[in-house]
Design a protein around this motif. Structure first.
Motif, short mmCIF file in Angstrom:
data_model
loop_
_atom_site.label_atom_id
_atom_site.label_comp_id
_atom_site.label_asym_id
_atom_site.label_seq_id
_atom_site.Cartn_x
_atom_site.Cartn_y
_atom_site.Cartn_z
N CYS A 93 18.58 67.62 -3.70
CA CYS A 93 19.03 66.85 -2.52
C CYS A 93 20.21 65.94 -2.87
N LEU A 114 11.64 64.28 -1.06
CA LEU A 114 12.69 63.96 -0.09
C LEU A 114 13.53 62.78 -0.58
N ALA A 146 15.28 67.06 2.47
CA ALA A 146 14.09 67.52 1.76
C ALA A 146 14.38 68.87 1.14
#
Ligand SMILES: NC(=O)c1ccc[n+]([C@@H]2O[C@H](COP(=O)([O-])OP(=O)(O)OC[C@H]3O[C@@H](n4cnc5c(N)ncnc54)[C@H](OP(=O)(O)O)[C@@H]3O)[C@@H](O)[C@H]2O)c1
Length: 358
Positions: A134, A224, A234
């Protein structure tokens, strides 16, 4: 062709890593592998990959010292991963790190060594791989407001509250992941998630107040990242460690894999709830220890390893694991270890206390 050294090649992570290599023989070459004692399985892998085989307590570090490679997968158990990790970084190799205890006990030394080497530590733990994924992209790390680690909750998420009668067989029966015994018991106490908070602290440099845990029994959302503009990213994937292992091997690229993609419609719903720190006191203990001092973190990891072994041998009850660890942490002085030798001395001290605990 990326040359790889596999430490802990016969374990749960090691076997998944072998699968990743088998799927991409044109991209990966295993040059050496290390195990502790499973010589027969190691010899088979050595023949299959044309790799040198090392074993015993010093095998992992010798495998790194005596071979040149682009990447070292550290997937042994406990502090045995520390010296090979530092040796690999010292030789300018990239480390793909599964052995979270290395960061729990010696996060400061290891992250300093990685900075000095100018190499990232690529996380293999599925939660940290999710966060790492992420955070790809320029400047992403600068706008993070919160990390959210997901937790399956293990086999006792909804069990009656008194867990002292739990047997090792019940604790080893994880509902989602098929892992080695130490990490499986750690998942049942949620000490594993506590360790992951500490691991995230060192890998991503956020204070513990900005690292949260949310229980997600389906184990599809692996973690996340919440950003300052209100967006949350996420990473989702089936619960299969070959996904984060392959990403660690190919980063920053992605390679195809012959796996069924997620079928969101078949999944239907994903659920989330707050962790219960009364049921799982290990979570609070890990956060408090992170605030309390580096030497206590060495004790946290060492005492847990001994406690898990003692529980598996029937010497202590399930609830005693966290009681024992808390007691050993409490009795450990609060200071910062300055060298590997210092960490190893604190580790020995905590192990002795944990072995004698009644
Ligand atoms: N399994 C997972 O899905 C998972 C997920 C995230 C993180 N992790 C972390 O990854 C690490 C490995 O877990 P695992 O589940 O794969 O463990 P495992 O199944 O128990 O396997 C451990 C491996 O390490 C080897 N080993 C142990 N001590 C060693 C030493 N001193 N020197 C060299 N090799 C040694 C073992 O060799 P022998 O076979 O000879 O004993 C075995 O190959 C742990 O730190 C765990 O927390 C695991």
């Amino acid at each position: 062709m990326k040359r790889i050294i596999l430490l802990g090649a016969t374990g749960s992570i090691g076997r998944s890593a072998c699968d990743v290599v088998r799927a991409h023989p044109e991209r990966f070459k295993v040059v050496a592998l290390a195990v502790r004692e499973n010589l027969a399985a190691a010899a088979l892998l050595g023949r299959e990959f044309g790799a040198k085989v090392y074993s015993g307590e010093t095998g992992a570090v010798r495998a790194v010292e005596e071979n040149d490679a682009d990447l070292v997968l550290v997937a042994t158990v406990g502090l045995s991963g520390l010296s090979p990790t530092l040796t690999a970084l010292g030789k300018g190799m990239t480390v793909a790190l599964a052995t979270k205890e290395v960061l729990v006990a010696a996060g400061e030394l290891v992250t300093a060594a990685a900075s000095a080497a100018g190499r990232p530590i690529i996380p293999v733990d599925s939660e940290h791989s999710a966060i790492f994924q992420c955070l790809q992209g320029p400047d992403a790390a600068r706008s993070v407001s919160r990390l959210i680690l997901t937790a399956s909750g293990g086999p006792f998420l909804d069990a009656p509250l008194d867990l002292d009668g739990v047997t090792p067989e019940q604790a080893l029966n994880h509902p989602r992941w098929n892992m080695g015994p130490k990490v499986t018991i750690d998942s049942a106490t949620m000490m594993n998630k506590g360790f992951e908070i500490i691991e995230a602290f060192w890998l991503f440099g956020l204070p513990v107040e900005r690292i949260d845990v949310v229980v997600h029994p389906e184990s599809i959302v692996h973690s996340l990242v919440e950003f300052s503009d209100g967006a949350t990213l996420a990473q989702l994937a089936p619960p299969d460690m070959r996904v984060p292992i392959q990403y660690a091997f190919t980063w920053p690229e992605r390679l195809p894999a012959a796996r069924a993609p997620l079928d969101l419609v078949a999944l239907g719903a994903l659920t989330f709830r707050a962790p219960d720190e009364t049921r799982f006191p290990a979570l609070r203990l890990a956060k408090e220890t992170l605030r309390a001092g580096r030497a206590k973190l060495v004790a946290l990891s060492a005492a847990d390893e001994i406690a898990v072994g003692r529980f598996r041998r029937g010497e202590i009850r399930f609830g005693d694991i966290v009681r024992l660890v808390a007691d050993v942490v409490e009795r450990t002085e609060s200071r910062a270890p300055v060298s590997v030798e210092d960490v190893l001395a604190l580790d020995r001290e905590a192990r002795a206390r944990a072995a004698a605990w009644r």
